[in-house]
Design a protein around this motif. Structure first.
Motif, short mmCIF file in Angstrom:
data_model
loop_
_atom_site.label_atom_id
_atom_site.label_comp_id
_atom_site.label_asym_id
_atom_site.label_seq_id
_atom_site.Cartn_x
_atom_site.Cartn_y
_atom_site.Cartn_z
N ILE A 82 0.93 -1.21 0.08
CA ILE A 82 -0.14 -0.01 0.01
C ILE A 82 0.82 1.25 0.09
O ILE A 82 1.48 1.56 0.89
CB ILE A 82 -0.90 -0.09 1.25
CG1 ILE A 82 -1.39 -1.54 1.46
CG2 ILE A 82 -2.06 0.99 1.00
CD1 ILE A 82 -2.40 -1.59 2.96
N GLU A 83 0.90 2.03 -1.03
CA GLU A 83 1.78 3.09 -1.16
C GLU A 83 1.13 4.32 -0.59
O GLU A 83 -0.03 4.51 0.01
CB GLU A 83 1.93 3.48 -2.59
CG GLU A 83 2.53 2.17 -3.32
CD GLU A 83 2.87 2.69 -4.83
OE1 GLU A 83 2.63 3.76 -5.44
OE2 GLU A 83 3.37 1.78 -5.73
N GLN A 84 1.86 5.60 -0.52
CA GLN A 84 1.52 6.42 0.15
C GLN A 84 0.31 7.28 -0.32
O GLN A 84 -0.27 7.33 -1.39
CB GLN A 84 2.73 7.82 -0.11
CG GLN A 84 2.31 8.95 0.48
CD GLN A 84 3.54 10.11 0.45
OE1 GLN A 84 4.48 9.66 -0.17
NE2 GLN A 84 3.42 11.34 0.79
N GLY A 85 -0.77 7.39 0.82
CA GLY A 85 -1.99 8.10 0.74
C GLY A 85 -2.89 7.06 0.14
O GLY A 85 -4.11 7.47 -0.27
N ALA A 86 -2.52 5.79 -0.03
CA ALA A 86 -3.38 4.66 -0.55
C ALA A 86 -4.22 4.10 0.54
O ALA A 86 -3.78 4.24 1.69
CB ALA A 86 -2.74 3.65 -1.45
N VAL A 87 -5.43 3.66 0.29
CA VAL A 87 -6.26 2.83 1.01
C VAL A 87 -6.77 1.43 0.77
O VAL A 87 -7.14 1.30 -0.43
CB VAL A 87 -7.71 3.48 1.42
CG1 VAL A 87 -8.51 2.89 2.06
CG2 VAL A 87 -7.37 4.86 1.95
N LEU A 88 -6.51 0.27 1.54
CA LEU A 88 -6.82 -0.86 1.41
C LEU A 88 -7.68 -1.45 2.53
O LEU A 88 -6.98 -1.41 3.48
CB LEU A 88 -5.78 -1.78 1.16
CG LEU A 88 -5.87 -3.17 0.60
CD1 LEU A 88 -6.78 -3.45 -0.54
CD2 LEU A 88 -4.86 -4.21 0.43
N GLU A 89 -8.86 -2.28 2.19
CA GLU A 89 -9.36 -3.22 3.12
C GLU A 89 -9.29 -4.38 2.68
O GLU A 89 -9.76 -4.98 1.37
CB GLU A 89 -10.83 -2.71 3.17
CG GLU A 89 -11.28 -1.39 3.90
CD GLU A 89 -12.53 -1.05 4.15
OE1 GLU A 89 -13.11 -1.55 5.53
OE2 GLU A 89 -13.16 -0.27 3.39
N TRP A 90 -8.87 -5.36 3.53
CA TRP A 90 -8.65 -6.79 2.97
C TRP A 90 -9.51 -7.57 3.92
O TRP A 90 -9.16 -7.67 5.41
CB TRP A 90 -7.42 -7.29 3.28
CG TRP A 90 -7.06 -8.74 3.26
CD1 TRP A 90 -6.81 -9.56 4.37
CD2 TRP A 90 -7.00 -9.41 1.90
NE1 TRP A 90 -6.59 -10.78 3.74
CE2 TRP A 90 -6.70 -11.01 2.54
CE3 TRP A 90 -7.02 -9.15 0.59
CZ2 TRP A 90 -6.50 -11.88 1.61
CZ3 TRP A 90 -6.84 -10.18 -0.17
CH2 TRP A 90 -6.72 -11.51 0.06
N LEU A 91 -10.66 -7.96 3.62
CA LEU A 91 -11.74 -8.49 4.54
C LEU A 91 -12.11 -9.69 3.53
O LEU A 91 -13.43 -10.04 3.37
CB LEU A 91 -12.94 -7.62 4.26
CG LEU A 91 -12.71 -5.93 4.67
CD1 LEU A 91 -13.92 -5.32 4.60
CD2 LEU A 91 -12.06 -6.02 6.18
N PRO A 92 -11.54 -10.85 3.52
CA PRO A 92 -12.05 -12.20 3.26
C PRO A 92 -13.00 -12.76 4.14
O PRO A 92 -12.87 -12.49 5.63
CB PRO A 92 -10.65 -13.04 3.23
CG PRO A 92 -9.81 -12.47 4.28
CD PRO A 92 -10.12 -10.99 4.19
N GLN A 93 -13.88 -13.41 3.84
CA GLN A 93 -14.89 -14.23 4.52
C GLN A 93 -13.91 -15.23 5.12
O GLN A 93 -12.76 -15.66 4.99
CB GLN A 93 -15.93 -14.86 3.64
CG GLN A 93 -16.79 -13.77 3.35
CD GLN A 93 -18.49 -14.03 2.88
OE1 GLN A 93 -18.83 -14.55 3.72
NE2 GLN A 93 -18.73 -13.78 1.51
N GLU A 94 -14.65 -15.97 6.18
CA GLU A 94 -13.74 -17.11 7.20
C GLU A 94 -13.07 -18.05 6.43
O GLU A 94 -13.79 -18.44 5.45
CB GLU A 94 -14.87 -17.39 8.11
CG GLU A 94 -16.00 -18.18 7.80
CD GLU A 94 -17.30 -17.55 7.30
OE1 GLU A 94 -18.13 -18.02 7.35
OE2 GLU A 94 -17.06 -16.35 7.26
#
Length: 287
Positions: free
Chosen positions: A118-130
């Protein structure tokens, strides 16, 4: 080639695998870039049974992507690699349409490695199901997150051991689980966990709770810590801590749904501040 065509081609490979009993070595590489007010999936490549559905935008410019693993489960000897690059100022959310599964092994180990950059100013949500880990499974899983300067993320891992509805616990097998979080080349958080039958049964381990999970969020503040403490209240099997600006939430329970609900409540409370977006639930979770 569309995602639907990809899945059709992969399905043909699955039939071949089942007849040949060969191990999968699958890779998925994704690259997100910001163009004006929208994040684009600018790069996508895969090898083996990993692909994604077509990106869509239920929140304006933030890019939602569902990762597909058509075999539906990982068997002994399989090796999965997921590599994600989120360029400066890009915004993305990754999840899965269903639970992942690691099946019983007669000796071989299955491996999964996830690299989130994730680079500068970037946003990531990593939300795998179970992820369901069947009794007798042997697996090694590593999630490595690299942050640049003020990069933002929320990530979780929810594990379900055995099949409690069928009276199955986790009396054999092992799961080697690693989280590695770096910022600007320096280690921010390193964790290595070994869960086996002893850890599943012991009071110092899962105490026979069939589900557990961890949620990370960054950058977080003491105010976020206080908000999560209010959510926890007097509930047992829940915990939260703040290491510098990294929020770490833990949960264990007899029901996977309870762990997930706790994490969803935490995400609802902190999402606006962490990833600069109001609360939004991926629609695939409701199917």
């Amino acid at each position: 080639m569309t995602a639907e065509q990809d899945v059709a081609e992969i399905s043909k490979l699955i039939v071949h695998k089942e007849s040949e009993q060969q191990d999968w070595a699958a890779e998925l590489h994704l690259g997100f870039v910001r163009k004006e007010s929208k994040t684009l999936l600018a790069h996508r490549s895969y090898r083996g049974p990993l692909t994604v559905q077509r990106p869509f935008y239920p929140e304006g410019g933030l890019c939602h992507v569902y990762i597909l693993h058509p075999p539906g489960g990982v068997v002994a000897g399989d090796k999965l690699l997921i590599n994600v690059q989120v360029a400066s100022a890009a915004e993305a959310l990754l999840t899965t349409p269903a639970a992942g599964k690691f099946y019983r092994s007669e000796g071989k180990q299955a491996a999964q490695r996830v690299a989130l950059n994730i680079e500068q100013g970037a946003v990531l949500e990593w939300l795998p199901q179970e992820t369901i880990i069947y009794q007798g499974a042997r697996l090694a899983s590593t999630v490595k997150i690299t942050l640049e300067n003020d990069a933002c993320f929320i990530a979780w891992e929810i594990l379900a051991f055995g099949r409690p509805a069928s009276g199955e616990g986790f009396e054999c097998g092992e799961a080697l689980l690693k989280w590695q979080i770096f910022r600007n080349g320096q280690a921010l958080y390193l964790e290595s966990m070994h869960l086996d039958a002893q850890a599943f049964n012991a009071r110092w381990g899962l105490n026979r709770h069939s589900s557990c999970g961890t949620l990370f969020a960054c950058p977080a503040t003491p105010e976020h810590l206080d908000k999560v403490r209010v959510i926890i209240g007097d509930s047992s099997g829940r915990g939260v801590t703040l290491m510098d600006d990294l929020l770490i939430c833990r949960a264990s329970d007899d029901k996977t749904e309870a762990v997930r609900r706790f994490f969803e409540n935490v995400r609802t409370e902190i999402r606006q501040d962490i990833v600069r977006c109001a609360d939004h639930t991926p629609r695939i979770w409701a199917t």
